[in-house]
Each structure stands twice: as C-alpha cells, then as structure tokens.
Design an enzyme around this catalytic site. Sequence first.
Site, PDB file in Angstrom:
ATOM      1  N   CYS A 134      -0.092  -9.275   4.379  1.00 45.02           N
ATOM      2  CA  CYS A 134      -0.091 -10.629   4.932  1.00 45.02           C
ATOM      3  C   CYS A 134       0.926 -11.427   4.127  1.00 45.02           C
ATOM      4  O   CYS A 134       1.795 -10.837   3.478  1.00 45.02           O
ATOM      5  CB  CYS A 134      -1.492 -11.241   4.925  1.00 45.02           C
ATOM      6  SG  CYS A 134      -2.252 -11.483   3.322  1.00 45.02           S
ATOM      7  N   ASP A 192      -0.922  -9.213   9.377  1.00 46.30           N
ATOM      8  CA  ASP A 192      -0.941 -10.389  10.242  1.00 46.30           C
ATOM      9  C   ASP A 192       0.517 -10.787  10.480  1.00 46.30           C
ATOM     10  O   ASP A 192       1.447 -10.044  10.112  1.00 46.30           O
ATOM     11  CB  ASP A 192      -1.818 -11.518   9.649  1.00 46.30           C
ATOM     12  CG  ASP A 192      -1.187 -12.181   8.428  1.00 46.30           C
ATOM     13  OD1 ASP A 192      -0.131 -11.708   7.948  1.00 46.30           O
ATOM     14  OD2 ASP A 192      -1.757 -13.187   7.960  1.00 46.30           O
ATOM     15  N   HIS A 216      -7.079   4.286 -12.319  1.00 47.97           N
ATOM     16  CA  HIS A 216      -8.296   3.799 -12.980  1.00 47.97           C
ATOM     17  C   HIS A 216      -9.336   3.241 -12.004  1.00 47.97           C
ATOM     18  O   HIS A 216     -10.526   3.287 -12.296  1.00 47.97           O
ATOM     19  CB  HIS A 216      -7.950   2.708 -13.999  1.00 47.97           C
ATOM     20  CG  HIS A 216      -7.342   3.249 -15.263  1.00 47.97           C
ATOM     21  ND1 HIS A 216      -7.261   2.539 -16.434  1.00 47.97           N
ATOM     22  CD2 HIS A 216      -6.780   4.468 -15.527  1.00 47.97           C
ATOM     23  CE1 HIS A 216      -6.680   3.282 -17.372  1.00 47.97           C
ATOM     24  NE2 HIS A 216      -6.364   4.449 -16.836  1.00 47.97           N
ATOM     25  N   THR A 228       0.606 -13.403   1.416  1.00 54.16           N
ATOM     26  CA  THR A 228       0.421 -13.238  -0.035  1.00 54.16           C
ATOM     27  C   THR A 228      -0.254 -11.929  -0.416  1.00 54.16           C
ATOM     28  O   THR A 228      -0.201 -11.523  -1.575  1.00 54.16           O
ATOM     29  CB  THR A 228      -0.472 -14.362  -0.580  1.00 54.16           C
ATOM     30  OG1 THR A 228      -1.753 -14.267   0.063  1.00 54.16           O
ATOM     31  CG2 THR A 228       0.143 -15.734  -0.331  1.00 54.16           C
ATOM     32  N   HIS A 263     -13.596   6.649 -15.840  1.00 58.04           N
ATOM     33  CA  HIS A 263     -13.369   5.695 -14.755  1.00 58.04           C
ATOM     34  C   HIS A 263     -14.328   5.917 -13.590  1.00 58.04           C
ATOM     35  O   HIS A 263     -14.600   5.010 -12.821  1.00 58.04           O
ATOM     36  CB  HIS A 263     -11.921   5.783 -14.280  1.00 58.04           C
ATOM     37  CG  HIS A 263     -10.950   5.570 -15.399  1.00 58.04           C
ATOM     38  ND1 HIS A 263     -10.872   4.384 -16.100  1.00 58.04           N
ATOM     39  CD2 HIS A 263     -10.069   6.416 -15.981  1.00 58.04           C
ATOM     40  CE1 HIS A 263      -9.960   4.495 -17.052  1.00 58.04           C
ATOM     41  NE2 HIS A 263      -9.457   5.720 -17.000  1.00 58.04           N
TER      42      HIS A 263
HETATM   43  C1  RB5 Z   1      -0.685 -16.916   7.048  1.00 58.79           C
HETATM   44  O1  RB5 Z   1       0.014 -18.118   7.069  1.00 58.79           O
HETATM   45  C2  RB5 Z   1      -1.178 -16.635   5.656  1.00 58.79           C
HETATM   46  O2  RB5 Z   1      -2.221 -17.506   5.335  1.00 58.79           O
HETATM   47  C3  RB5 Z   1      -1.635 -15.196   5.529  1.00 58.79           C
HETATM   48  O3  RB5 Z   1      -0.599 -14.347   5.879  1.00 58.79           O
HETATM   49  C4  RB5 Z   1      -2.083 -14.741   4.160  1.00 58.79           C
HETATM   50  O4  RB5 Z   1      -1.135 -15.088   3.183  1.00 58.79           O
HETATM   51  C5  RB5 Z   1      -3.444 -15.062   3.776  1.00 58.79           C
HETATM   52  O5  RB5 Z   1      -3.927 -14.710   2.693  1.00 58.79           O
END
Ligand code: RB5
Length: 149
Positions: free
Chosen positions: A65, A8, A98, A67, A133
């Site tokens: 993304c 994203d 695993h 996080t 596994h």
């Molecule tokens: C976008 O602001 C953010 O929410 C997205 O990139 C991501 O971290 C979502 O999990």
Amino acid sequence: MRVALGADHGGFRLKEIIKKHLESQGFEVEDYGTNSLEPVDYPDYAVRVGKTVAAGEAVFGILVCGTGNGMAMAANKVPGIRAALCVDGYTAGMARRHNDANVLALGERVIGEGVALEVVDIFLASCFEQGRHRARVGKIELAAMSSNN
Ligand code: RB5
C-alpha cells in the site's frame, strides 16, 4: 513456490513491478488485485491474501500500500499470519530468520523500486532459524489465542 500478491491503489504500481520480477524468476504468482489506481480499501486485499497464506494456498504473501502500515495491520488480524513491514534488506532477512514472517508488507510511497525488489528477494530467500526463535514465535500465537478468548 507460490506467492500471493495484493495491493491497494497506493501500492498498485509497485505490485505490478514485483509481479513481473517474481514471474521472471519462476515463482508462481497469484495476484489478488487491485488492478488499477482507482481508490480501494487496503484491508480487503490484506485479508484476502492473509487467508490464502493461512490456508496454505500460498507459501508467502506480499502486500503493498502507500506506507505498508495498513496492509501489515490488517494482515496481522488473520489467525496464523505474521506480517512484517520492511524497508530494508536487513529487516526483511530478520523477519524471516527470527520471526518466521509469512507476509511481507511494503510501502510504495516509502521505498524505491530497487530497494523494494532487494527486500522481496531477501525475504523470499531467507529461512526461519528455528531453535530459540520457535518458542518466541509460539508465544505470538498464544497471545493471539488468549486475546480471542
Ligand atoms: C491510501 O491513501 C493509503 O492510506 C494506503 O495506501 C496505506 O498507506 C495505508 O496504510
């Protein structure tokens, strides 16, 4: 080896770096976007890449993304996908050895470029160890099937 990439807006810049890195190593890269910093919805990209991997059109998927959490959560809703959110090389290697992870999720706002590329390299170079596994990973699929019924 074909690798499907998706991101994203929060992961766009790191996705571009990973793309160049993989291409320079001879990987065949399928880029499913996004292609700018314009805000988009991460599940659209996670599902697209997840379906590509589940269909066998790419061996692995890499999703980025902000996080990595949203990408991993969404990709794991695609049947057959085992997406692992990794922030270090050890976790990335274990996700393959695993858990037979077939999608790697990364957070651009969490790790730097150097660690991210190390995580990518270790993930792609590590092999599922099978053995005990295999049955455990099978139980993940069984759990998914029983919750769909
Ligand atoms: C976008 O602001 C953010 O929410 C997205 O990139 C991501 O971290 C979502 O999990």
